[in-house]
Design a protein around this motif. Structure first.
Motif, PDB file in Angstrom:
ATOM      1  N   HIS A 125      31.720   3.293 -28.357  1.00 37.34           N
ATOM      2  CA  HIS A 125      32.966   2.429 -27.836  1.00 37.34           C
ATOM      3  C   HIS A 125      32.590   1.022 -28.033  1.00 37.34           C
ATOM      4  N   PHE A 126      33.622   0.310 -28.374  1.00 34.19           N
ATOM      5  CA  PHE A 126      33.249  -1.268 -28.701  1.00 34.19           C
ATOM      6  C   PHE A 126      32.016  -1.603 -29.506  1.00 34.19           C
ATOM      7  N   ALA A 127      31.713  -0.945 -30.633  1.00 36.44           N
ATOM      8  CA  ALA A 127      30.691  -1.248 -31.248  1.00 36.44           C
ATOM      9  C   ALA A 127      30.675  -2.447 -32.148  1.00 36.44           C
ATOM     10  N   PRO A 151      23.877  -4.271 -14.189  1.00 39.09           N
ATOM     11  CA  PRO A 151      22.703  -5.217 -13.974  1.00 39.09           C
ATOM     12  C   PRO A 151      22.290  -5.763 -15.281  1.00 39.09           C
ATOM     13  N   ALA A 152      22.704  -5.126 -16.236  1.00 39.06           N
ATOM     14  CA  ALA A 152      21.978  -5.759 -17.747  1.00 39.06           C
ATOM     15  C   ALA A 152      23.237  -5.386 -18.640  1.00 39.06           C
ATOM     16  N   GLN A 153      22.826  -6.280 -19.795  1.00 37.26           N
ATOM     17  CA  GLN A 153      23.905  -6.029 -20.894  1.00 37.26           C
ATOM     18  C   GLN A 153      23.607  -4.809 -21.601  1.00 37.26           C
ATOM     19  N   LEU A 154      24.402  -3.719 -21.476  1.00 38.06           N
ATOM     20  CA  LEU A 154      24.132  -2.665 -22.347  1.00 38.06           C
ATOM     21  C   LEU A 154      24.616  -2.624 -23.857  1.00 38.06           C
ATOM     22  N   ARG A 155      24.008  -2.013 -24.631  1.00 38.14           N
ATOM     23  CA  ARG A 155      24.181  -1.757 -26.071  1.00 38.14           C
ATOM     24  C   ARG A 155      25.507  -0.634 -26.378  1.00 38.14           C
ATOM     25  N   PRO A 156      26.212  -0.554 -27.170  1.00 35.93           N
ATOM     26  CA  PRO A 156      27.093   0.248 -27.451  1.00 35.93           C
ATOM     27  C   PRO A 156      26.370   1.579 -27.388  1.00 35.93           C
TER      28      PRO A 156
END
Length: 166
Positions: A29-31, A48-53
């Motif tokens: 999603h949102f890739a 808590p952190a920015q995740l990757r798709p």
């Protein structure tokens, strides 16, 4: 078809309009790199952190998930028909009934208006609920939505997070 990231009784089920072509190709999603969903999610305090798709399945550990109104991928959301959005809205109501999230957050006011026959809906909490699930409309985080800068998106996401996790 892009699989949902979903489990029973989540705090927030985010609902995109439909998968983009990059999401279809990657299965995430949102890739698309210009999409601001993942930065807004993190900067608003949902993660808590920015995740990757590719890390989308870890969202369940934060009591949040992702689905879409319409399953059909397209390059742009405006390629969808009103009929597709209405049919997708019906399926979304059934999905929400089955999984019972506390909040459904639809990412796109135009899609929400069409899918739920709410022509005057605005961004924010909606008066309409789906059973016990409360509904919130967020701006579309696509980079094509130039009306909302990342800081404005973060503010809107944060308002939902405060309601959903208070």
């Amino acid at each position: 078809m892009l699989p949902d990231v979903i489990a029973p009784r989540l705090r927030v089920l985010f609902c995109g309009i439909n998968p983009g072509l990059m999401s279809e190709a990657t299965g995430h999603h949102f890739a698309r790199p210009g999409n601001r969903f993942w930065p807004a999610l993190h900067q608003s305090g949902f993660t808590p952190a920015q995740l990757r798709p590719s890390q989308q399945s870890s969202l369940l550990g934060y009591q949040i998930g992702i689905t879409n109104v319409v399953d059909r991928p397209s390059a742009r959301a405006d390629e969808l028909t009103r009929e597709e959005l209405i049919a997708g809205g019906r399926l979304l109501v059934a999905k929400v009934g089955k999984f019972a999230p506390s909040w459904l957050a639809v990412l796109g006011v135009g899609a929400y208006r069409s899918a739920f026959a709410a022509p005057r809906a605005q961004v924010g909490e909606q008066a309409q609920a789906i059973g016990q699930t409360r509904v919130w409309v967020l701006p579309n985080p696509s980079g094509l939505n130039a009306h909302y800068t990342l800081p404005r998106l973060v503010d809107e996401f944060a308002a939902l997070r405060e309601k959903a996790f208070s």
